[in-house]
Motif scaffolding. Structure first.
Motif, PDB file in Angstrom:
ATOM      1  N   MET A 146      -7.155  11.684  -0.043  1.00  5.61           N
ATOM      2  CA  MET A 146      -7.792  10.284   0.055  1.00  5.61           C
ATOM      3  C   MET A 146      -6.749   9.777   1.728  1.00  5.61           C
ATOM      4  SD  MET A 146     -10.479   9.531  -2.669  1.00  5.61           S
ATOM      5  CE  MET A 146      -9.321   8.224  -3.231  1.00  5.61           C
ATOM      6  N   ARG A 147      -7.109   9.069   2.137  1.00  8.21           N
ATOM      7  CA  ARG A 147      -6.492   8.582   3.479  1.00  8.21           C
ATOM      8  C   ARG A 147      -7.178   6.880   3.305  1.00  8.21           C
ATOM      9  NH1 ARG A 147      -1.946   9.883   5.351  1.00  8.21           N
ATOM     10  NH2 ARG A 147      -1.487   8.211   7.500  1.00  8.21           N
ATOM     11  N   LEU A 148      -5.807   5.823   3.367  1.00 12.77           N
ATOM     12  CA  LEU A 148      -7.035   4.068   2.866  1.00 12.77           C
ATOM     13  C   LEU A 148      -5.966   3.976   3.960  1.00 12.77           C
ATOM     14  CD1 LEU A 148      -7.108   2.163   1.436  1.00 12.77           C
ATOM     15  CD2 LEU A 148      -5.326   2.378   0.257  1.00 12.77           C
ATOM     16  N   SER A 149      -6.655   3.198   4.754  1.00 15.85           N
ATOM     17  CA  SER A 149      -6.331   1.928   6.089  1.00 15.85           C
ATOM     18  C   SER A 149      -6.669   0.751   5.763  1.00 15.85           C
ATOM     19  CB  SER A 149      -6.966   2.769   7.110  1.00 15.85           C
ATOM     20  OG  SER A 149      -7.996   2.666   7.109  1.00 15.85           O
ATOM     21  N   ILE A 150      -6.040  -0.586   5.605  1.00 16.98           N
ATOM     22  CA  ILE A 150      -5.777  -1.754   5.660  1.00 16.98           C
ATOM     23  C   ILE A 150      -6.499  -2.256   7.004  1.00 16.98           C
ATOM     24  CG2 ILE A 150      -6.085  -3.557   4.168  1.00 16.98           C
ATOM     25  CD1 ILE A 150      -5.434  -2.246   1.939  1.00 16.98           C
ATOM     26  N   VAL A 151      -6.700  -2.982   7.699  1.00 20.65           N
ATOM     27  CA  VAL A 151      -6.413  -3.821   9.163  1.00 20.65           C
ATOM     28  C   VAL A 151      -6.941  -5.205   9.030  1.00 20.65           C
ATOM     29  CG1 VAL A 151      -6.753  -1.711  10.079  1.00 20.65           C
ATOM     30  CG2 VAL A 151      -8.472  -2.942   9.657  1.00 20.65           C
ATOM     31  N   THR A 152      -6.333  -5.505   9.873  1.00 18.28           N
ATOM     32  CA  THR A 152      -6.175  -7.179  10.187  1.00 18.28           C
ATOM     33  C   THR A 152      -7.047  -7.039  11.810  1.00 18.28           C
ATOM     34  OG1 THR A 152      -4.425  -7.935  10.590  1.00 18.28           O
ATOM     35  CG2 THR A 152      -5.552  -7.871   8.203  1.00 18.28           C
ATOM     36  N   ASP A 175      -3.042  -6.230  12.748  1.00 16.90           N
ATOM     37  CA  ASP A 175      -2.351  -5.187  12.637  1.00 16.90           C
ATOM     38  C   ASP A 175      -2.715  -4.537  11.583  1.00 16.90           C
ATOM     39  OD1 ASP A 175       0.219  -4.007  12.963  1.00 16.90           O
ATOM     40  OD2 ASP A 175       0.948  -5.699  11.121  1.00 16.90           O
ATOM     41  N   ILE A 176      -2.014  -3.368  11.940  1.00 18.28           N
ATOM     42  CA  ILE A 176      -2.561  -1.946  10.637  1.00 18.28           C
ATOM     43  C   ILE A 176      -2.006  -2.205   9.394  1.00 18.28           C
ATOM     44  CG2 ILE A 176      -2.727   0.405  10.049  1.00 18.28           C
ATOM     45  CD1 ILE A 176      -3.300   0.862  13.195  1.00 18.28           C
ATOM     46  N   ILE A 177      -2.289  -2.489   7.902  1.00 20.04           N
ATOM     47  CA  ILE A 177      -1.624  -3.315   6.647  1.00 20.04           C
ATOM     48  C   ILE A 177      -1.068  -2.153   6.307  1.00 20.04           C
ATOM     49  CG2 ILE A 177      -1.333  -4.698   5.615  1.00 20.04           C
ATOM     50  CD1 ILE A 177      -1.115  -6.101   7.508  1.00 20.04           C
ATOM     51  N   VAL A 178      -2.181  -1.025   6.028  1.00 19.70           N
ATOM     52  CA  VAL A 178      -2.051   0.072   4.909  1.00 19.70           C
ATOM     53  C   VAL A 178      -2.727   1.347   5.853  1.00 19.70           C
ATOM     54  CG1 VAL A 178      -2.233   0.802   3.161  1.00 19.70           C
ATOM     55  CG2 VAL A 178      -1.864  -0.944   2.844  1.00 19.70           C
ATOM     56  N   ASP A 179      -2.071   2.124   6.151  1.00 16.79           N
ATOM     57  CA  ASP A 179      -1.716   3.649   6.278  1.00 16.79           C
ATOM     58  C   ASP A 179      -1.438   4.336   5.839  1.00 16.79           C
ATOM     59  OD1 ASP A 179      -3.683   5.659   7.757  1.00 16.79           O
ATOM     60  OD2 ASP A 179      -2.358   5.199   9.437  1.00 16.79           O
ATOM     61  N   GLU A 180      -1.288   5.306   4.965  1.00 17.09           N
ATOM     62  CA  GLU A 180      -1.201   6.585   3.910  1.00 17.09           C
ATOM     63  C   GLU A 180      -2.205   6.656   2.819  1.00 17.09           C
ATOM     64  OE1 GLU A 180       0.158   4.314  -0.089  1.00 17.09           O
ATOM     65  OE2 GLU A 180       1.113   3.544   0.971  1.00 17.09           O
ATOM     66  N   THR A 181      -1.700   8.385   2.644  1.00 21.95           N
ATOM     67  CA  THR A 181      -2.641   9.256   1.711  1.00 21.95           C
ATOM     68  C   THR A 181      -2.071   8.616  -0.069  1.00 21.95           C
ATOM     69  OG1 THR A 181      -1.919  10.599   3.020  1.00 21.95           O
ATOM     70  CG2 THR A 181      -2.732  11.500   0.830  1.00 21.95           C
ATOM     71  N   ILE A 182      -3.679   8.185  -0.344  1.00 19.84           N
ATOM     72  CA  ILE A 182      -3.899   7.743  -1.922  1.00 19.84           C
ATOM     73  C   ILE A 182      -4.509   8.461  -3.159  1.00 19.84           C
ATOM     74  CG2 ILE A 182      -3.480   5.676  -0.965  1.00 19.84           C
ATOM     75  CD1 ILE A 182      -6.799   5.611  -1.619  1.00 19.84           C
ATOM     76  N   HIS A 183      -4.378   8.769  -4.366  1.00 18.70           N
ATOM     77  CA  HIS A 183      -5.138   9.484  -5.379  1.00 18.70           C
ATOM     78  C   HIS A 183      -6.532   8.660  -6.153  1.00 18.70           C
ATOM     79  CE1 HIS A 183      -2.929  12.691  -5.118  1.00 18.70           C
ATOM     80  NE2 HIS A 183      -1.494  11.870  -5.429  1.00 18.70           N
ATOM     81  N   SER A 184      -6.174   7.671  -5.425  1.00 18.00           N
ATOM     82  CA  SER A 184      -7.314   6.466  -6.590  1.00 18.00           C
ATOM     83  C   SER A 184      -7.281   4.860  -5.795  1.00 18.00           C
ATOM     84  CB  SER A 184      -7.126   6.328  -7.542  1.00 18.00           C
ATOM     85  OG  SER A 184      -6.073   6.227  -8.551  1.00 18.00           O
ATOM     86  N   LEU A 185      -8.681   4.268  -5.717  1.00 16.19           N
ATOM     87  CA  LEU A 185      -8.718   3.098  -5.055  1.00 16.19           C
ATOM     88  C   LEU A 185      -9.342   2.009  -6.355  1.00 16.19           C
ATOM     89  CD1 LEU A 185      -8.130   1.327  -2.013  1.00 16.19           C
ATOM     90  CD2 LEU A 185     -10.179   0.502  -2.979  1.00 16.19           C
TER      91      LEU A 185
END
Length: 135
Positions: free
Chosen positions: A1-7, A10-20
């Motif tokens: 899965m791909r996670l992106s956290i944006v404000t 700015d783009i705070i997080v953009d990475e591949t993850i396994h769970s959230l």
């Protein structure tokens, strides 16, 4: 899965993850691969996710979380990423909550000012209507 956290700035997080794990008004929930499409409004809380071997954290000031096709997107007003959960929990979340409380107070004060202006206008209209000023 791909996670992106944006404000907004700015783009705070953009990475591949396994769970959230995140939290909305109904409580805490988790997202794993192949999750159904999902949309929710986040509370002021800490979002945590696990990648290969590391668990990471991000304090968010509310926002919207969407899950579509293996992508998780979080849009928030403010976000602070950190590896120390205790620090995020005590300092950052407390600051986010204080900011939200201050915004609520400002909103109430603004509404009170608007109501006072409307009351004055109505009282002026009432006295002017008796004197025949509006013909």
């Amino acid at each position: 899965m791909r996670l992106s956290i944006v404000t907004p700035l700015d783009i705070i997080v953009d990475e591949t993850i396994h769970s959230l794990r995140a939290e909305d008004a109904s409580g805490s929930f988790g997202i794993l691969p192949y999750h159904a499409p999902f949309l929710t409004a986040l509370a002021i809380s800490i979002v945590s996710w696990r990648s290969e071997t590391v668990e990471r954290f991000c304090a968010v000031r509310g926002g919207a979380l969407t899950v579509t096709g293996g992508n998780i997107a979080i849009a928030t007003r403010e976000a602070v990423v950190g590896d120390d959960l205790a620090k995020l929990d005590t300092e950052v979340l407390a600051q986010f909550q204080a900011d939200a409380d201050a915004e609520r107070v400002e909103h109430v004060e603004t509404l009170q000012l608007q109501m006072n202006v409307i009351r004055r206008m109505v009282s002026q209209l009432s006295t002017g209507a008796d004197a025949g000023k509006f013909r």
